[in-house]
Write a protein that holds these residues in place. Structure first.
Motif, PDB file in Angstrom:
ATOM      1  N   ALA A 143       5.602  -1.129   1.496  1.00  0.00           N
ATOM      2  CA  ALA A 143       4.444  -1.878   1.998  1.00  0.00           C
ATOM      3  C   ALA A 143       4.737  -2.414   3.400  1.00  0.00           C
ATOM      4  N   ILE A 144       5.967  -2.903   3.612  1.00  0.00           N
ATOM      5  CA  ILE A 144       6.329  -3.438   4.928  1.00  0.00           C
ATOM      6  C   ILE A 144       6.236  -2.318   5.984  1.00  0.00           C
ATOM      7  N   ALA A 145       6.731  -1.121   5.599  1.00  0.00           N
ATOM      8  CA  ALA A 145       6.680   0.009   6.537  1.00  0.00           C
ATOM      9  C   ALA A 145       5.223   0.359   6.849  1.00  0.00           C
ATOM     10  N   GLU A 146       4.383   0.367   5.817  1.00  0.00           N
ATOM     11  CA  GLU A 146       2.961   0.704   6.036  1.00  0.00           C
ATOM     12  C   GLU A 146       2.273  -0.327   6.936  1.00  0.00           C
ATOM     13  N   LEU A 147       2.740  -1.568   6.836  1.00  0.00           N
ATOM     14  CA  LEU A 147       2.145  -2.628   7.663  1.00  0.00           C
ATOM     15  C   LEU A 147       2.691  -2.618   9.086  1.00  0.00           C
TER      16      LEU A 147
END
Ligand code: SF4
Length: 489
Positions: A399-403
């Motif tokens: 999720a952090i990477a997607e954000l």
């Protein structure tokens, strides 16, 4: 992970070793081993248990073993117990833990020339063999076990079977438990205390961090006292410990009820049914349902007669298939309802995504998820619990990477439930899983539910904090240096 069970008795102990080790099967998926010391010396068997349970594999061996002392081990990785001939005499050794500085320690031993390792797996050292080589560098077994405490970065609890009884040594910071049990004519040492009741043992006591004892048919002798610092793994209560076990006097099932109750107190979502994702979500869900006053139900029935546990197959594709086939949805409980599920944790979230889709396919109106611990953003450094999992596979990290977040720089903020970054990460995970709502347990509530002082629990998975290093400061620094030299050579 992995687990072990050792017995010293006045009579034959083989059945106790066999059943006691088998009660650790939920902790390891790869290798099983048993060794018994009888009149003819040590007799050992090791089997692959990746496709067949421990009990089925070892049953034919039972009749070949006779003796009053023995130990069994379930291992996620290496072959053990190892049989060792050294200046200490002959002994068998089983370990639970992870040597983060394995390469450096092995190289250090090899630098002493007349040394070798014979249990290599490809290019990798067998960590139990490396631990044995450290023990053999010292004059006595107790000095050797203490030397392991000093040198290991990671964690290491040990059972040693010798001619003079079983030595039990708990990890220096007590990351994993070692519990001593007693019954008429026998003493046992185990990781999981759930192995005791059906074999007739009562808990005698739990070893403290770094404590070393020797078990003989006559009793327990303390050889090295307990240390003051403890970092027992909090995940034992949340996920991988067995419900009938207790560690530091805290029962797993009861801790899960308290976790669920804490989730309910922090929640005002209106639902028709509370359920647990089988199996380890069930205790949390019972706690939630009781506290919220909402009916508890089982909208998934688990078909256990033929399907093995989901993480047993080596291949992810097969694991996913097994996970899917063994959970059968009960449409009558799902159709038209608002369902709230408790789950122990969300690791990658791939299997959960499939489960959620199937709940909606069965006609559910809303699906809410309440994991019993905060988002996992760091992989375990101290046990081989998640050795095969890449940090980047964790649902939180994805999720952090997607954000577009910088995990190296801002991870602390994503792990902080009061920070806006945390909220964005949760929303991303919710979206990907297709949930109506997702609310994680707060770290403080989880710690309170377990009931031990915060400074005694390892919570590294969730906040990246580790209060103490396992090895002595100097040894850890030496190991880091040796790793760097090795990596560069
Ligand atoms: S990092 Fe996580 S799994 Fe590893 S010992 Fe700490 S709490 Fe347990």
């Amino acid at each position: 992970m992995g687990g072990f069970f050792g017995v010293v008795g006045k009579d034959d102990c083989v059945a106790d070793v066999f059943y006691g080790a088998d009660y650790h099967s939920h902790l390891g998926t790869s290798r099983g081993g048993m060794v018994v010391r009888g009149a003819q010396g040590f007799k050992r068997n090791i089997h692959d248990i990746s496709d067949t349970p421990f009990r089925t594999k070892f049953e034919p061996d039972l009749y070949k073993h006779v003796g009053r002392m023995g130990l069994g081990v379930i291992s996620d990785y290496e072959d053990q117990p190892m049989l060792v001939g050294s200046h200490h005499g002959r002994y068998a050794i089983a370990t639970v833990g992870k040597l983060d500085n394995l390469e450096a320690l092995a190289r250090e031993v090899l630098s002493g020339k007349a040394a070798h390792y014979s249990e290599m797996k490809g290019n990798e050292f067998n960590q139990t063999e490396v631990v044995a080589s450290l023990i053999d560098r010292q004059d006595t077994l107790v000095d050797g076990l203490q030397y392991v405490h000093q040198k290991v970065v990671g964690s290491c609890s040990i059972l040693l079977l010798t001619d003079d009884g079983i030595y039990a040594s708990r990890d220096r910071l007590g990351r994993t438990p070692v519990v001593i049990g007693r019954k008429e004519g026998a003493l046992a040492a185990t990781l999981e205390s759930c192995a005791f009741p059906n074999l007739g043992y009562e808990i005698d006591r739990e070893l403290g961090p770094g404590e070393i004892v020797r078990l003989t048919a006559e009793g327990v002798e303390q050889l090295s006292p307990s240390g003051q610092q403890m970092q027992i793994c909090a995940f034992l209560w949340i996920y991988y410990g067995f419900p009938a076990s207790s560690y530091e006097g805290v029962n797993v099932e009861e801790a899960r009820y308290r976790c669920g109750a804490a989730l309910a107190r922090a929640d005002d979502t209106q639902v028709d049914i509370v359920a647990g994702v089988p199996d380890s979500g069930v205790g949390h869900a019972i706690g939630y349902a009781r506290e919220a006053g909402v009916p508890y139900a089982r909208p998934f029935a688990k078909y256990t007669p033929t399907w093995p546990r989901s993480f047993m197959p080596q291949e992810q594709r097969v694991r996913d298939l097994v996970a899917r086939m063994k959970l059968i949805p009960i449409r009558a409980l799902m159709a038209g309802r608002r369902l709230l599920f408790c789950e122990d944790s969300i690791v990658r979230g791939t299997q959960l995504q499939d489960v959620i889709r199937r709940i909606f396919d069965s006609g559910a109106r809303e699906v809410h998820m309440r994991p019993a611990c905060p988002p996992l953003v760091y992989t375990c450094r101290f046990l081989n619990f998640s050795r095969s999992r890449s940090e980047l596979d964790l649902a939180g990290r994805k999720a952090i990477a997607e954000l577009g977040g910088d995990a190296e720089k801002d991870l602390g903020r994503y792990a902080d439930s009061a920070a806006p970054e945390y909220g964005s990460m949760i929303e991303k995970i919710r979206e990907r899983l297709g949930l109506t709502s997702l609310r994680y347990q707060k770290l403080d509530d989880m710690i309170e539910a377990i009931g031990l002082p915060r400074e005694k629990l390892c919570t590294y998975c969730w906040n990246g904090e580790s209060l103490y290093e396992n090895a002595c400061e100097g040894c850890a620094a030496e190991s880091r240096e040796a790793e760097e030299v090795g990596a560069g050579s």
